[in-house]
Design an enzyme around this catalytic site. Structure first.
Site: not given
Ligand code: GUN
Length: 279
Positions: A47, A91, A114
Site C-alpha cells: 500500500k 490493517q 476502507d
C-alpha cells in the site's frame, strides 16, 4: 478471457497520478499496523509502495502485537485530529485481545478509506455516496471495465464478511444484479453457484470452487488469498475452472492489485472532500 487486474490497476494508478498532480492537493494516508504478521506487513508495504507511485504521502503507525484496545483508540484519536492526515487504514485482522468493532468505530468516518465504519456501511446500504470497501469496489471496477453486464445478472457471492461479502452483495444490488449470498452454512452450494452469471468467491478456502460448480460462460471472480506451501492460491481451482468460465481473475494478479488501486482512489476522494469548505 483472463481478467487482468494487475494491468487494469496499473492503468488506474497512472491515471490517478495525473489526477493528483492536477488537483494541487497532497493527500496523506496513515496506516496502522499492529504486531508482526508477515502477510499483513507485506500488504501494508504494498500500500505504501502504491502511495509512492501515485504521489500520496504515507505514514505508518507500527504498534506492538500486545497493545491494548485503549492504546489503539488513543492513537486513532491523534490521527483523527491531525489536519495533515486525510485517510486512515487499520490493517486487519487485529490480534485477539483487541476489540475490532471498537477500533473500526473509532476511525473518523471522513477519513475511513476502507469504508468499514458503520456510518459508511449505512451509506452503502442506503445507496448514498461514500467510501466503498476497497476489494468490492475494485471488483466492480473490473466488471465495468471489462464490460461485464451486471443489470439483471444473477450474481452469487460466497462469503458474508463485513469487509468483502456484505459490501460486495450491496454494490451488486446497486448495479441491478439479482444477488444470492452463500456462506459456510449454505446447503448444496454447487446447486446455487451453478446458477451464477457472476460468481464471486470470498470464502478463504484454497481450490474450493471446482469446475462442476460453475455454469459454462460465467464470470468468476476469485477474492481468495490462501497461503499453501508458501504459495498464494485463490479460492478457485483456476486450471479446471478457466476452461469452463467465460472470464476469470487469476491469483495473484486479479483482485489484489485492484484492492490497492481502490484504496488510492478512496484516499484522494477523502482528501478532496476534506478540502471542500464546510457547507
Ligand atoms: N486486510 C486484508 N484486506 C484488507 C483491507 O482491504 N483493508 C484492511 N484495513 N485490512 C485488510
Amino acid at each position: 478471457m483472463i481478467l487482468d487486474g494487475k494491468g487494469l490497476a496499473d492503468r488506474r494508478l497512472e491515471a490517478l497520478k495525473g489526477k493528483i498532480k492536477e488537483s494541487g492537493i497532497n493527500p496523506t494516508l496513515a496506516t496502522v499496523l499492529i504486531g508482526d504478521d508477515p502477510a499483513s506487513a507485506l500488504y501494508v508495504r504494498m500500500k505504501h509502495r502504491a502511495c509512492e507511485q501515485v504521489g500520496i504521502r504515507s505514514v505508518n503507525v507500527q504498534l506492538p502485537g500486545d497493545v491494548s484496545t485503549s492504546e489503539v483508540l488513543d492513537r486513532l484519536k491523534t490521527l483523527n485530529e491531525d489536519p495533515d492526515i486525510d485517510g486512515i487504514l487499520v490493517q486487519l485482522p487485529l490480534p485477539a485481545q483487541i476489540d475490532t468493532h471498537q477500533v473500526i468505530n473509532a476511525v473518523n468516518p471522513a477519513k475511513d478509506v476502507d469504508g468499514y465504519h458503520p456510518v459508511n456501511m449505512g451509506k452503502l446500504v442506503g445507496g448514498l455516496p461514500g467510501p466503498r470497501s476497497c476489494t468490492p469496489k475494485g471488483i466492480m471496477t473490473i466488471l465495468n471495465e471489462y464490460g461485464i453486464e451486471t443489470s439483471g445478472a444473477h450474481a452469487v457471492v460466497i462469503g458474508r464478511s463485513v469487509d468483502v461479502g456484505k459490501p460486495m452483495a450491496l454494490l451488486l444490488m446497486l448495479a441491478d444484479a439479482t444477488v444470492t449470498v452463500c456462506h459456510s452454512k449454505t446447503k448444496d452450494l454447487p446447486s446455487i453457484t451453478k446458477q451464477a452469471d457472476i460468481l464471486i468467491s470470498a470464502a478463504g478456502k484454497a481450490d474450493m470452487v471446482t469446475a462442476d460448480m460453475v455454469k459454462p460462460g460465467a464470470t468468476v471472480i476469485d477474492v481468495g488469498t490462501n497461503h499453501v506451501n508458501g504459495k498464494l492460491r485463490g479460492d478457485v481451482d483456476f486450471e479446471a475452472v478457466s476452461s469452463i468460465a467465460g472470464a476469470i481473475t487469476p491469483v495473484p494478479g486479479g483482485v489484489g492489485p485492484m484492492t490497492i488501486a481502490s484504496l488510492m482512489e478512496n484516499t484522494l476522494e477523502a482528501a478532496r472532500s476534506r478540502c471542500k469548505p464546510a457547507e
